[in-house]
Design a protein around this motif. Structure first.
Motif, PDB file in Angstrom:
ATOM      1  N   LYS A  34      -4.606   3.811 -12.081  1.00  0.00           N
ATOM      2  CA  LYS A  34      -4.212   3.404 -10.737  1.00  0.00           C
ATOM      3  C   LYS A  34      -2.776   3.788 -10.412  1.00  0.00           C
ATOM      4  O   LYS A  34      -2.327   3.612  -9.288  1.00  0.00           O
ATOM      5  CB  LYS A  34      -4.402   1.899 -10.591  1.00  0.00           C
ATOM      6  CG  LYS A  34      -5.876   1.536 -10.425  1.00  0.00           C
ATOM      7  CD  LYS A  34      -6.084   0.095 -10.056  1.00  0.00           C
ATOM      8  CE  LYS A  34      -7.544  -0.114  -9.669  1.00  0.00           C
ATOM      9  NZ  LYS A  34      -7.879  -1.532  -9.475  1.00  0.00           N
ATOM     10  N   TYR A  35      -2.057   4.275 -11.445  1.00  0.00           N
ATOM     11  CA  TYR A  35      -0.673   4.671 -11.173  1.00  0.00           C
ATOM     12  C   TYR A  35      -0.514   6.183 -11.204  1.00  0.00           C
ATOM     13  O   TYR A  35       0.571   6.704 -11.408  1.00  0.00           O
ATOM     14  CB  TYR A  35       0.267   3.965 -12.163  1.00  0.00           C
ATOM     15  CG  TYR A  35       0.090   2.477 -12.060  1.00  0.00           C
ATOM     16  CD1 TYR A  35       0.544   1.794 -10.928  1.00  0.00           C
ATOM     17  CD2 TYR A  35      -0.596   1.765 -13.031  1.00  0.00           C
ATOM     18  CE1 TYR A  35       0.323   0.437 -10.786  1.00  0.00           C
ATOM     19  CE2 TYR A  35      -0.815   0.405 -12.898  1.00  0.00           C
ATOM     20  CZ  TYR A  35      -0.347  -0.260 -11.763  1.00  0.00           C
ATOM     21  OH  TYR A  35      -0.567  -1.604 -11.621  1.00  0.00           O
ATOM     22  N   GLU A  37      -0.838   9.925  -9.315  1.00  0.00           N
ATOM     23  CA  GLU A  37      -0.593  10.455  -7.967  1.00  0.00           C
ATOM     24  C   GLU A  37      -1.931  10.602  -7.220  1.00  0.00           C
ATOM     25  O   GLU A  37      -2.047  10.260  -6.053  1.00  0.00           O
ATOM     26  CB  GLU A  37       0.125  11.804  -8.087  1.00  0.00           C
ATOM     27  CG  GLU A  37       0.548  12.430  -6.769  1.00  0.00           C
ATOM     28  CD  GLU A  37       1.627  11.624  -6.038  1.00  0.00           C
ATOM     29  OE1 GLU A  37       2.135  10.633  -6.614  1.00  0.00           O
ATOM     30  OE2 GLU A  37       1.923  11.966  -4.873  1.00  0.00           O
ATOM     31  N   ARG A  96      -3.184   7.269  -5.930  1.00  0.00           N
ATOM     32  CA  ARG A  96      -2.292   6.761  -4.892  1.00  0.00           C
ATOM     33  C   ARG A  96      -2.521   7.506  -3.570  1.00  0.00           C
ATOM     34  O   ARG A  96      -2.632   6.897  -2.510  1.00  0.00           O
ATOM     35  CB  ARG A  96      -0.829   6.905  -5.337  1.00  0.00           C
ATOM     36  CG  ARG A  96       0.117   5.902  -4.724  1.00  0.00           C
ATOM     37  CD  ARG A  96       1.566   6.280  -5.032  1.00  0.00           C
ATOM     38  NE  ARG A  96       1.881   7.660  -4.661  1.00  0.00           N
ATOM     39  CZ  ARG A  96       2.067   8.073  -3.410  1.00  0.00           C
ATOM     40  NH1 ARG A  96       1.962   7.213  -2.413  1.00  0.00           N
ATOM     41  NH2 ARG A  96       2.330   9.338  -3.145  1.00  0.00           N
ATOM     42  N   SER A 151      -4.322   6.076   0.025  1.00  0.00           N
ATOM     43  CA  SER A 151      -3.259   6.003   1.027  1.00  0.00           C
ATOM     44  C   SER A 151      -3.393   7.111   2.058  1.00  0.00           C
ATOM     45  O   SER A 151      -2.403   7.617   2.565  1.00  0.00           O
ATOM     46  CB  SER A 151      -1.884   6.077   0.355  1.00  0.00           C
ATOM     47  OG  SER A 151      -1.784   5.137  -0.663  1.00  0.00           O
TER      48      SER A 151
END
Lengths: 453, 117, 550
Positions: B23-24, B26, B29, B33
């Motif tokens: 979940k961290y 790129e 994300r 987003s």
């Protein structure tokens, strides 16, 4: 039968695991052929794009066994702290459970029973409303092999299997040749009903673009047509679908020999929720006056169906169960995780293989961040980051064996690919349970509601 | 000027695959987003792929880049975003007694991020 | 080594010819042993049973307590569970919910509290076997096992149609081993497949099942003889076609005849003994006299009753079309679940009412069976839990059997026509305690081929129930003074004082390993899971017991 016998050493350090199971989505495909090199899966034959991502990315990470208030700690110390937190809570919540084995789920239920907490699973925020609908009207359903062998009319409703359950079409529903549908796809008619014309639309013979939040009206229109009730053409304005189209679909539905409605969270997460699911379940039921029809929710997480089963056999209710009075009580909205967090009620949480800090409502997240929590997860998550005790775990199906229930309630054993240095959910939960029981039986703590049989 | 839309958070295979990477990362994300907007709406609002838009309701808000939805996937008036932290910001705590907050078909407003400043 | 002595009780142990004699029972390491020769021998623990009635632990040979169907029913009825008495957590025991379909932990404790130490689930689809075992592991105290649904299995039907008895035999043995099941169960043989394949049902045992070209008669006859050849401890367990339909007595009679002398157990026979026109409920009546006469004169047959009691309950069955029928009759919520290649399932909540002519007749017909089968060794007590009622109704049934006045009181509150359509009012027979011990313990153990159950002779499991005699028979059987399971005191004065796990019983009949290739080829073509992921592994059963074949 041992589940490890499957691994055959083909070259030094290289092993192949046959008939392994992918636990990423509710399809729980158990025909994986995994090539393992050391502690890495390098090939995953038969896996879909999601399955490949699942198998290739769960390698062992360099993380501490556990974190207590952000500081590295060993398992023993962390299990002690976890037991203390859970025992001192007055209204603890156990949540998650859909991405672990039923063996671990059973221990989580035991812990929650012993401490008199609430147990809820990710079901309440995926197909919980379908579970409520089921309690209202029942369900006419079948295993996925029945779909494969018999279904000649398929309706996918409020879901996008092409992206969320990539092998559903090819392995279970649309494409396979079956005993009573020997020509596979040619013997089947497929309809997609959704607000978006998703990638799944390409696979269907008919796409019905329903207006957002009008699934309930559409299902009732079809129920009316099934009963021979005349409908006003204004139904098109309401639902976005012309009456003639609906009549044509109903005609096909009645002529089918074995129809199945497979419905997704487009129904359960939208206004109407359980009423939407109930309308679709009732439609499938009603169709049995004409021919055979079934309905089935497309469940998401690998073992969410197992979680439903374990919570049900342990307590009698499928999710959102309160054990604080010394016996199980069920009330969605009162004892479901979103609610007890958003209302600021729970004073501690045990979260297993789930990440509510990134997918719950804002008020629920705000409360969860402020209470002590025990979190088990193979990967770092927002929830693990804010935990009082965060355990690093091995991954079910990849590192540990156990049982997983497919979306149609069929239980499937896991054949792990390689060992992890980290403990499994089962081992950690057992450690916490035994510490809780030691304290309770030693009488050093009053323990909850002890009463006669 | 803010316009009303209906927001559909949902799963994509990109979200599913990047979720496994972590979940961290790129990839994840970016996936959770990015707001999909129907081509007609993009044109009407004079938005280009990558423009920042602010989406809000009475619960919360997020500001993310937008992108034109593929072909006729999304009808005008509707927005799509992959489930995740952003979509959750607009979810209220009320479940109408069923345990499930409104998570799809959310009434939201959209405005270009510049306009909100 | 741990030992228990139960001293001075009035013992009813029909299998050993003991009918109300005062004596001692010694249990060492979970098994009954001969009393030690030395007069001053002592045990680790002694229960003074003076004045108490001592029987082997009760055995429920036909109930629905575990697996997919039972769990689905639990999920389905929060409305009933909400008002049912729950089982509360104690310092030692888990909590649970009650009602017609208790949760697993509650099921174990409630059976134990009733003096029952063994129970067999009667209908598990093979694909759900792993699930059933997981639930049984969470069902404490009682020993248990389950029967495997085979009456609508595609491979079974294909071998019968093809005239391949060898393959059929290998498959049944392989299937029991793969599922770790105990017995072969037929549910509406052939009829469920008709329902699954487009709706409808068979109307009798000589209808042909489309696509498979086989009749229910062939399935019954073929499986019965194969089970006997395999030497399984329990004969084929048959839920006949046309359950619940007026006029179904002829199907039941034909089913018994179709066995052609092979052993067979006809289950919940009450539901299969009806007179009348299938399309007209008002013609409903009893045909127990002729059916029980046939059973009395045919030693190859045993039955359990499936007694209906007046209460709220849940109908759950592997008989898919029956579920649909009940849904249509009652208009209530309905679950149907079809399992690939194997089975069906129907669940509908139901209320049995004393004021309903049909329901009162069903109640009376069940009692007729208990009272008209001459030999108690060939009839077992059951409610087909929860179909006719909960197992918690057994004490009430016992009181009805032991007290004809009580039967007549209930009959007086039922529609008058009940007495015109059955013979119950004329039946004066009253059961003795010894006969109760037979139909609730000794007979079911013998029918199941469980040599170590249902009696208190040396070698038997130390499962013992001690009752305080009471003029109120129902109360006596509802609240045993002590319940002992494998030598451990589980219940003391209505409290669970020890939590044990119980053993799962299953069979391992031999089969020709060369026959597996054909099974595998069929399996891989049809099923939605992998062949190697189908068999249930040993680790699903803690402390299991393989019951030998003969």
């Amino acid at each position: 039968m041992s589940t490890t016998e499957a691994a055959t050493e083909t070259a030094p350090g290289l092993r192949v695991v046959q008939d392994a199971t992918c636990t990423f989505c509710g399809c729980v495909c158990d025909d994986m052929e995994l090539t393992v090199e050391g502690d890495r899966i390098t090939k995953a034959k038969n896996a879909c794009v999601l399955g490949k991502a699942w198998f290739f990315n769960h390698h062992v990470e360099e993380r501490p066994e556990a974190l207590i208030d952000g500081q590295p700690a060993g398992y023993d110390q962390a299990m002690e702290r976890a037991a203390e937190i859970l025992l001192s809570a007055r209204f603890p919540l156990t949540y998650g459970l859909s991405d672990t084995t039923t063996e671990a789920q059973r221990v989580a239920l035991a812990i929650t029973d012993w401490i008199g907490g609430i147990v809820d699973t990710t079901t309440s925020v995926c197909h919980g409303p379908s579970g409520i609908a089921f309690q209202g009207v029942g369900e006419v359903t079948c295993s996925l092999g029945e779909v494969k062998n018999r279904a000649d009319y398929l309706i996918f409703w409020g879901g996008n299997p092409a992206e969320s359950h990539p092998r559903h079409f090819t392995k279970y529903s649309l494409m396979p040749k079956g005993e009573f549908v020997p020509n596979g796809r040619k013997d089947r008619t497929a309809v997609l009903i959704d607000v978006r014309k998703t990638k799944s639309a390409k696979a269907a013979d008919h796409f019905l673009q329903v207006k957002p939040r009008r699934d309930f009206e559409l299902a009732w229109a079809l129920r009316a047509l099934a009963r021979g009730v005349e409908l006003d053409p204004s139904i098109e304005e309401t639902t976005g679908i012309p009456l003639e189209t609906l009549e044509e679909i109903m005609d096909g539905m009645k002529k089918a020999k074995f129809g199945v409605i497979l419905f997704g969270m487009g129904l359960t997460m939208t206004r109407g929720k359980h009423l939407n699911s109930e309308a679709v379940l009732a439609l499938a039921r009603d169709m049995n006056e004409h021919t055979r029809w079934s309905a089935k929710p497309m469940r998401g997480h690998g073992n969410v169906t197992g979680a439903d089963n374990v919570v049900s056999w342990s307590t009698g209710y499928p999710f959102g169960v309160h054990l604080g009075s010394g016996f199980p009580r069920f009330n969605p909205g009162e004892f479901t995780a979103s609610d007890v967090l958003a209302r600021g009620e729970a004073d501690a949480a045990l979260i297993i293989a789930s990440d509510p800090m990134s997918n719950f409502s804002q008020p629920a997240r705000d409360h969860l961040e402020g209470i002590p929590s025990v979190v088990l997860d193979p990967k770092l998550s927002d929830t693990a980051r804010t935990a009082s005790v965060a355990f690093t775990t091995s991954t079910y199906g990849i590192n540990t064996g156990g049982t997983v229930y497919r979306m149609d309630d069929v239980p499937i054993p896991l054949r792990p690919a390689f060992d992890s240095p980290y403990k499994s959910d089962l081992e950690i939960l057992r450690g916490i349970e035994s510490r809780i029981r030691q304290r309770q039986l030693a009488g050093s703590l009053p323990g909850p509601a002890v009463s006669g049989a | 000027m803010a316009e009303p839309f209906i927001l559909i958070p949902g799963r994509t295979s990109q979200q599913g695959t990047t979720l496994n990477e972590g979940k961290y990362t790129e990839g994840y994300r970016v996936e959770i987003s990015t707001l999909q907007v129907a081509p007609e709406d993009m044109q009407r609002l004079e938005l280009e792929d990558g423009d920042l838009v602010r989406v809000y309701n009475d619960v919360g808000e997020f500001t993310v880049p937008c992108i034109t939805a593929r072909g006729d996937e999304l009808p005008p008036g509707m927005l799509f975003i992959s489930y995740g932290d952003n979509s959750s910001r607009l979810m209220g705590g009320d479940t109408q007694g069923c345990g499930m907050p409104d998570s799809k078909g959310l009434d939201v407003f959209l405005e270009t991020a510049k306009a909100s400043e | 080594m741990s030992s228990l002595r139960i001293t001075g009780g009035t013992i009813y142990d029909p299998a050993n010819g003991i009918d109300g004699d005062v004596g001692d029972i010694w249990i060492v390491d979970g098994r009954v042993v001969e009393a030690p020769a030395e007069p001053d021998a002592s045990a680790d623990r002694t229960l003074d049973a003076t004045g108490l009635v001592v029987m082997p632990g009760g055995i429920d040979m036909h109930c629905h307590i575990a697996g997919p169907k039972v769990n689905t029913a639990r999920k389905m009825i929060p409305d009933e569970k909400r008002t049912a008495e729950p089982v509360r957590r104690t310092r030692l025991t888990r909590s649970g919910s009650g009602g017609s379909v208790p949760s697993t932990f509650a099921t174990g404790y409630l059976y134990a509290g009733l003096g029952y130490t063994t129970a067999f689930d009667a209908a598990v689809p093979p694909l759900g076997a792993r699930h059933a075992h997981e639930e049984l592991e969470d069902t404490p105290v009682i020993d248990k096992g389950f029967y495997v649904l085979m009456g609508n299995n595609h491979y079974v039907m294909k071998q019968l149609a093809a005239g391949e008895p060898g393959r059929l035999k290998a498959y049944i043995a392989w299937l029991l081993q793969s599922t770790k099941g105990y017995a072969a169960k037929l549910v509406n043989p052939g009829g469920v497949e008709v329902w699954k394949g487009g709706g409808g049902n068979v109307s009798g045992i000589d209808d042909t099942v489309a696509h498979f070209d086989v009749t229910p008669r062939q399935i019954i006859r073929g499986v019965a003889s194969t089970v006997q050849e395999l030497g399984l401890p329990h004969p084929v367990h048959i839920h006949c076609n046309n359950l619940g339909l007026p006029g179904n007595h002829s199907t039941t009679m034909e089913t018994m005849k179709s066995l052609e002398g092979h052993r067979g157990h006809l289950t919940h026979i009450q539901f299969h003994s009806y007179d009348g026109d299938p399309d007209d409920q008002s013609t409903f009546g009893s045909r127990v006299p002729e059916l029980s006469a046939y059973v009395n004169s045919h030693e190859n047959l045993t039955v359990d009753v499936g007694q209906v009691m007046f209460a709220n309950t849940t109908s759950m069955t592997g008989d898919g079309p029956l579920g649909y029928y009940l849904h249509q009759v009652t208009g209530r919520k309905w679950f149907s679940g079809d399992t690939e290649m194997e089975a069906g399932c129907g669940i509908v909540p139901i209320v049995y009412k004393q004021k309903s002519l049909v329901h009162a007749l069903q109640w009376a017909i069940g009692l007729e069976w208990y009272l008209m089968v001459d030999d108690p060794w060939r009839i077992a007590m059951s409610t087909d839990h929860p179909n006719g009622g909960s197992f918690l109704a057994y004490p009430e049934i016992i009181s009805l059997l032991m007290d004809r006045e009580r039967r007549r009181e209930v009959l007086a509150g039922a529609p008058a026509a009940v007495s015109d359509r059955c013979t119950l009012k004329d039946l004066d027979r009253e059961y003795s305690l010894n006969e109760i011990a037979i139909i609730t313990r000794a007979a079911p153990a013998r029918m199941l081929g469980l040599a170590h159950k249902g009696h208190l002779g040396p070698g038997a499991d130390g499962d013992v129930t001690l009752y305080s005699p009471d003029d109120d028979i129902q109360r006596m059987f509802e609240l045993p003074r002590y319940v002992v399971s494998r030598g451990q005191v589980i219940v003391d004065d209505a409290q669970i004082v020890c939590d044990t796990r119980g053993r799962t019983h299953y069979v391992e009949p031999e089969y020709d390993p060369d026959a597996v290739d054909d099974i595998q080829a069929w399996f891989e073509k049809t099923y939605s899971i992998q062949f190697r992921n189908y068999p249930v592994g040993d680790h699903y059963l803690q402390d299991p017991l393989v019951v030998p074949t003969s």
